[in-house]
Design an enzyme around this catalytic site. Structure first.
Site, mmCIF file in Angstrom:
data_model
loop_
_atom_site.group_PDB
_atom_site.id
_atom_site.type_symbol
_atom_site.label_atom_id
_atom_site.label_comp_id
_atom_site.label_asym_id
_atom_site.label_seq_id
_atom_site.Cartn_x
_atom_site.Cartn_y
_atom_site.Cartn_z
ATOM 1 N N HIS A 38 -4.377 -11.002 -4.250
ATOM 2 C CA HIS A 38 -5.533 -11.284 -3.325
ATOM 3 C C HIS A 38 -6.246 -12.658 -3.474
ATOM 4 C CE1 HIS A 38 -5.775 -6.669 -4.260
ATOM 5 N NE2 HIS A 38 -5.845 -6.861 -2.715
ATOM 6 N N GLN A 149 2.025 -10.977 2.979
ATOM 7 C CA GLN A 149 3.543 -10.522 3.348
ATOM 8 C C GLN A 149 3.911 -9.119 2.563
ATOM 9 O OE1 GLN A 149 6.796 -13.318 3.033
ATOM 10 N NE2 GLN A 149 8.119 -11.351 2.340
ATOM 11 N N SER A 186 0.306 -5.027 -6.957
ATOM 12 C CA SER A 186 -0.600 -3.932 -5.921
ATOM 13 C C SER A 186 -1.708 -3.364 -6.886
ATOM 14 C CB SER A 186 0.607 -2.710 -5.654
ATOM 15 O OG SER A 186 0.007 -1.784 -5.180
ATOM 16 N N SER A 187 -2.451 -3.106 -6.161
ATOM 17 C CA SER A 187 -3.568 -2.389 -6.876
ATOM 18 C C SER A 187 -3.280 -1.079 -7.159
ATOM 19 C CB SER A 187 -5.040 -2.036 -5.844
ATOM 20 O OG SER A 187 -5.252 -3.476 -5.339
HETATM 21 P P1 AMP Z 1 -5.383 -4.617 -0.087
HETATM 22 O O1 AMP Z 1 -6.349 -4.689 -0.896
HETATM 23 O O2 AMP Z 1 -4.091 -3.728 -0.834
HETATM 24 O O3 AMP Z 1 -5.479 -3.894 1.437
HETATM 25 O O4 AMP Z 1 -4.628 -5.880 0.299
HETATM 26 C C1 AMP Z 1 -5.539 -6.785 0.601
HETATM 27 C C2 AMP Z 1 -4.549 -8.002 1.277
HETATM 28 O O5 AMP Z 1 -4.059 -8.486 0.153
HETATM 29 C C3 AMP Z 1 -3.358 -7.439 2.307
HETATM 30 O O6 AMP Z 1 -3.335 -8.541 3.280
HETATM 31 C C4 AMP Z 1 -2.277 -7.495 1.347
HETATM 32 O O7 AMP Z 1 -1.065 -7.725 2.118
HETATM 33 C C5 AMP Z 1 -2.709 -8.392 0.329
HETATM 34 N N1 AMP Z 1 -1.807 -8.288 -0.884
HETATM 35 C C6 AMP Z 1 -1.681 -7.254 -1.768
HETATM 36 N N2 AMP Z 1 -0.931 -7.293 -2.581
HETATM 37 C C7 AMP Z 1 -0.282 -8.819 -2.689
HETATM 38 C C8 AMP Z 1 0.627 -9.298 -3.104
HETATM 39 N N3 AMP Z 1 1.373 -9.002 -4.497
HETATM 40 N N4 AMP Z 1 0.707 -10.635 -2.811
HETATM 41 C C9 AMP Z 1 0.222 -11.262 -1.731
HETATM 42 N N5 AMP Z 1 -0.678 -10.559 -0.950
HETATM 43 C C10 AMP Z 1 -0.945 -9.209 -1.362
#
Ligand code: AMP
Length: 281
Positions: A38, A149, A186-187
């Site tokens: 993020h 991505q 990843s969260s």
């Molecule tokens: P989320 O909070 O999981 O919905 O993710 C929010 C944004 O962060 C989305 O556009 C995801 O693709 C991006 N994101 C999540 N994990 C990664 C990562 N490891 N690298 C780059 N972007 C990420």
């Protein structure tokens, strides 16, 4: 950095900022539990736009009935500190009723694409994602929105939606941020115990194996997919959801990898579903 809770406040802020000559607004949609992935999106937005809003909203409509909505990590204070440190000017943190007013009956369906890859194993997931991102883009009216991505199928769905609805927002895609050993951030990685954390490396190993074969000149999808399946076969504790080589725009399977083709995997590690991918160079 300001924290706003309503669509009306977010829109008023964005309109005021975009009204200043030469100024632009970037939006980074997230579900919170922010990590270095993020952070990269927020930094990219801060570099590319004069003002940056980060939305933090765990969107109930993109979770299935037996998924982790209730236990999804919520770390609001730390998220705000990270967002501010990376250059955000506003955090938009609405309640559920702000995004889904009582009686809400309007949803965005991106037909076809929404039933592929993650949409196939998570029915309704992309309908929820498209709906909430449409609401966020309509609320914030950003010049550009930043996505990872990491969620490559989501990017395909959202690019289609932004084009179809003529939302006028530029979609910027940032590379996958990984742990030093290759695991994509990843969260949901916090759900993994020590054994699962080791098993989770199977996904990035399969991605690297595919990248290496493509770099060595292999282009046949069946050969590339068989090699990736062989990587997973070495770790039977990991249950494959999908291993696919698809056109990144349509998410339709391809028989030959060409530049821009998406290689994507999803797998269950214990009770945690993880995804990873690579775009053919
Ligand atoms: P989320 O909070 O999981 O919905 O993710 C929010 C944004 O962060 C989305 O556009 C995801 O693709 C991006 N994101 C999540 N994990 C990664 C990562 N490891 N690298 C780059 N972007 C990420």
């Amino acid at each position: 950095m300001e924290i706003v809770r309503t669509v009306a406040e977010l829109r008023a802020w964005s309109r005021a900022e975009r009204g200043r000559a030469g100024n632009t607004v970037g939006l980074v949609p997230t579900m919170g539990a922010l990590h270095a992935g993020h952070a990269l999106l927020i930094r990219a937005a801060a570099t590319g736009c004069g003002q940056v809003a980060v939305s933090i909203f765990v969107n109930p409509t993109q979770f299935g009935p037996n998924e982790d909505y209730a236990r999804y990590p919520r770390t609001f204070e730390a998220d705000c500190a990270l967002a501010e440190a990376e250059g955000a000017h506003v955090v938009f943190a609405p309640g559920v009723e702000e995004m889904y007013p009582a009686g809400a009956a309007s949803f965005v369906e991106v037909e076809g694409l929404s039933d592929r890859l993650d949409g196939k194993s998570r029915p309704g997931h992309f309908r929820g994602v498209a709906t909430v991102v449409a609401k966020l883009l309509i609320a914030a009216e950003p010049d550009r929105a930043y996505f990872g991505q990491k969620d490559a199928a989501q990017v395909a769905v959202l690019r289609r939606m932004v084009a179809d609805l003529r939302l006028g927002t530029g979609v910027v895609v940032c590379p996958i941020v990984r742990e030093p050993d290759g695991l994509a951030l990843s969260s949901r990685n916090i759900y993994l115990n020590a054994a699962e954390r080791a098993q989770a490396l199977t996904l990035s190993r399969a991605v690297r194996e595919t990248e290496a074969r493509v770099a060595a000149g292999e282009r046949r999808a069946d050969v590339l997919l068989a090699a990736a399946r062989a990587v997973f076969a070495e770790e039977p504790a990991v249950r494959v959801d999908y291993i696919e080589l698809v056109d990144w725009a349509t998410l339709e399977p391809v028989s030959t990898a060409t530049p821009g083709t998406l290689f994507a995997v999803a797998a269950w590690v214990g009770a945690t579903r993880l995804i990873d991918n690579s775009i053919v160079a």
